[in-house]
Write an enzyme that holds these catalytic residues in place. Structure first.
Site, PDB file in Angstrom:
ATOM      1  N   ASP A   1      81.323 -19.464  98.221  1.00 60.15           N
ATOM      2  CA  ASP A   1      82.088 -19.392  99.469  1.00 60.15           C
ATOM      3  C   ASP A   1      82.544 -20.785  99.868  1.00 60.15           C
ATOM      4  O   ASP A   1      81.825 -21.550 100.484  1.00 60.15           O
ATOM      5  CB  ASP A   1      81.236 -18.772 100.582  1.00 60.15           C
TER       6      ASP A   1
ATOM      7  N   GLU B   1      85.824 -16.318  98.021  1.00 58.74           N
ATOM      8  CA  GLU B   1      86.420 -15.880  99.301  1.00 58.74           C
ATOM      9  C   GLU B   1      87.693 -16.642  99.620  1.00 58.74           C
ATOM     10  O   GLU B   1      87.756 -17.858  99.497  1.00 58.74           O
ATOM     11  CB  GLU B   1      85.395 -16.058 100.436  1.00 58.74           C
TER      12      GLU B   1
ATOM     13  N   ASP C   1      74.505  -5.759 105.921  1.00 58.33           N
ATOM     14  CA  ASP C   1      73.261  -6.454 106.254  1.00 58.33           C
ATOM     15  C   ASP C   1      72.818  -6.085 107.678  1.00 58.33           C
ATOM     16  O   ASP C   1      71.728  -5.552 107.905  1.00 58.33           O
ATOM     17  CB  ASP C   1      73.491  -7.976 106.137  1.00 58.33           C
TER      18      ASP C   1
ATOM     19  N   ASP D   1      74.641 -14.050  97.628  1.00 58.90           N
ATOM     20  CA  ASP D   1      75.606 -13.870  98.721  1.00 58.90           C
ATOM     21  C   ASP D   1      75.902 -15.236  99.363  1.00 58.90           C
ATOM     22  O   ASP D   1      74.977 -16.001  99.652  1.00 58.90           O
ATOM     23  CB  ASP D   1      74.963 -12.919  99.757  1.00 58.90           C
TER      24      ASP D   1
ATOM     25  N   GLY E   1      81.092  -8.157 106.082  1.00 59.54           N
ATOM     26  CA  GLY E   1      81.064  -7.731 107.484  1.00 59.54           C
ATOM     27  C   GLY E   1      81.314  -6.251 107.650  1.00 59.54           C
ATOM     28  O   GLY E   1      82.067  -5.825 108.534  1.00 59.54           O
TER      29      GLY E   1
ATOM     30  N   GLY F   1      77.848  -9.871 111.446  1.00 59.21           N
ATOM     31  CA  GLY F   1      76.985  -9.750 112.617  1.00 59.21           C
ATOM     32  C   GLY F   1      77.203  -8.468 113.398  1.00 59.21           C
ATOM     33  O   GLY F   1      77.971  -7.586 112.995  1.00 59.21           O
TER      34      GLY F   1
ATOM     35  N   SER G   1      70.779 -13.828  99.959  1.00 59.63           N
ATOM     36  CA  SER G   1      71.484 -14.938 100.613  1.00 59.63           C
ATOM     37  C   SER G   1      70.666 -16.215 100.452  1.00 59.63           C
ATOM     38  O   SER G   1      69.498 -16.166 100.046  1.00 59.63           O
ATOM     39  CB  SER G   1      71.679 -14.629 102.091  1.00 59.63           C
TER      40      SER G   1
ATOM     41  N   SER H   1      79.100  -3.693 108.278  1.00 63.11           N
ATOM     42  CA  SER H   1      78.185  -2.854 109.064  1.00 63.11           C
ATOM     43  C   SER H   1      78.954  -2.083 110.118  1.00 63.11           C
ATOM     44  O   SER H   1      79.982  -2.543 110.626  1.00 63.11           O
ATOM     45  CB  SER H   1      77.114  -3.724 109.733  1.00 63.11           C
TER      46      SER H   1
HETATM   47  P1  13P Z   1      77.383  -7.340 108.233  1.00 65.54           P
HETATM   48  O1  13P Z   1      76.943  -8.449 109.154  1.00 65.54           O
HETATM   49  O2  13P Z   1      78.513  -6.574 108.804  1.00 65.54           O
HETATM   50  O3  13P Z   1      76.270  -6.475 107.825  1.00 65.54           O
HETATM   51  O4  13P Z   1      77.959  -8.045 106.920  1.00 65.54           O
HETATM   52  C1  13P Z   1      77.094  -8.576 105.954  1.00 65.54           C
HETATM   53  C2  13P Z   1      77.806  -9.371 104.932  1.00 65.54           C
HETATM   54  O5  13P Z   1      79.009  -9.366 104.826  1.00 65.54           O
HETATM   55  C3  13P Z   1      76.982 -10.157 103.996  1.00 65.54           C
HETATM   56  O6  13P Z   1      77.753 -10.947 103.150  1.00 65.54           O
END
Ligand code: 13P
Length: 332
Positions: free
Chosen positions: A103, A133, A256, A81, A211, A180, A48, A213
């Protein structure tokens, strides 16, 4: 071996998803490579803008290059990223990245198209693929914060036009996730109807799930038992939904937060249990082992575990075809 992200997509599309893991330092990098070797999985290293600044982008690149030498059997791509236009150009010109993400999802549709098109033209001229995106995820990602009121799911009709006009190689779609630890309150599912509709309208275009996680409750519980203060109602994506989504074209799954939770749990527990300790290497070693286990587990859920030989076979078949085609061209 660093390969193009496009190569990974070709083998994975519709069958399994490739884990895209955000990396910031040497311990995470070691854990990532070990976990992927243990589970025989190809993977994507995500860098990132924040990670590029954390130490120095050259430091991170050197760490990744070294890991590539330590683990010569690893097959992976390196990806920027959430890039802005300027960072995308920097990464494209650096020669180190397999792909970049532009993005511009916070811009109007036409502006998003224009910016993405410019990045695609520059990237494709150098054989680098582009993720872009459309739609907007909620949550907090480094310096980007989108409240739930402004988050919106990707419109499949618009996705067709967006991919056609921009020429992007992969589409980061908003399909119900957010960045997050605080994604969902209670149980919530991915919007499979949106994924299905996107795949029906643009078959063959890899869909990227940000996203992703899962925010394991056990991690949150252990962190809080070691004096953390995370909201225990935090929920993430159900890991059992990764593979069904992959079958519908979700080919890259970004993770992440879950890795950060592993880091926090290991270090909080270690220093709670060893209050007199000030050597960071013992918890660092535990973290590398735990991170490797976590990565291998995720690869199992994504279906990428065990796919290293499929990628290797595909790469060598293509190399044979290229040699044959070159020989034929020389004869005619
Ligand atoms: P998380 O916060 O769900 O791990 O997502 C990370 C992400 O999408 C990085 O681009």
């Amino acid at each position: 071996m660093i390969v193009t992200t496009a190569d990974l997509y070709k083998v994975a599309y519709g069958k399994f998803a490739v884990g895209a893991y955000n990396i910031n330092n040497a311990e995470q990098t070691m854990g990532l490579f070990r976990g992927c070797i243990q589970s025989h999985a190809p993977f994507i290293i995500q860098i990132s803008k924040g990670a590029r600044k954390y130490t120095d982008k050259r430091m991170l690149e050197a760490i990744i290059r070294s890991a590539g030498e330590i683990f010569p059997e690893a097959i992976y791509a390196v990806h920027l990223d959430h890039g802005d236009e300027e960072t995308c150009y920097e990464c494209i010109d650096s020669g180190f990245y397999s792909s970049v993400m532009i993005d511009a999802s916070h811009e109007t549709f036409d502006e998003n198209v224009a910016i993405t098109r410019r990045v695609v033209d520059r990237a494709h001229a150098r054989g680098i693929s582009v993720e872009a995106e459309l739609g907007m995820l909620g949550g907090v990602e480094e310096d980007i914060a989108v409240d739930e009121g402004h988050a919106c799911l990707t419109n499949p009709e618009e996705a067709v036009e967006f991919v056609k006009r921009t020429g992007c190689d992969a589409l980061a779609a908003a399909i119900g996730t957010s960045h997050g630890a605080y994604k969902f309150k209670g149980q919530q599912s991915l919007h499979f109807n949106v994924i299905e509709e996107i795949q029906r309208k643009i078959p063959g275009t890899p869909i990227v799930m940000h996203g992703s996680s899962s925010v394991p409750q056990e991690e949150v519980r252990r962190i809080n038992a070691a004096a953390g203060k995370l909201d225990p109602s935090a929920r993430g994506v159900n890991e059992e939904e990764y593979l069904p989504a992959a079958k519908l074209g979700v080919t890259k799954v970004n993770i992440d937060t879950d890795g950060r939770l592993v880091w926090t749990r290991v270090h909080r527990e270690y220093f709670r249990d060893h209050p007199g300790e000030f050597d960071f290497r013992p918890p660092g070693k535990i973290f590398m082992d735990e991170y490797a286990k976590f990565i291998a587990h995720k690869n199992g859920k994504l279906g990428s575990a065990g796919q290293l030989s499929a990628i290797r076979d595909w790469l060598s078949e293509r190399a044979t075809e290229t040699v044959a085609a070159t020989a034929m061209a020389a004869m005619t």
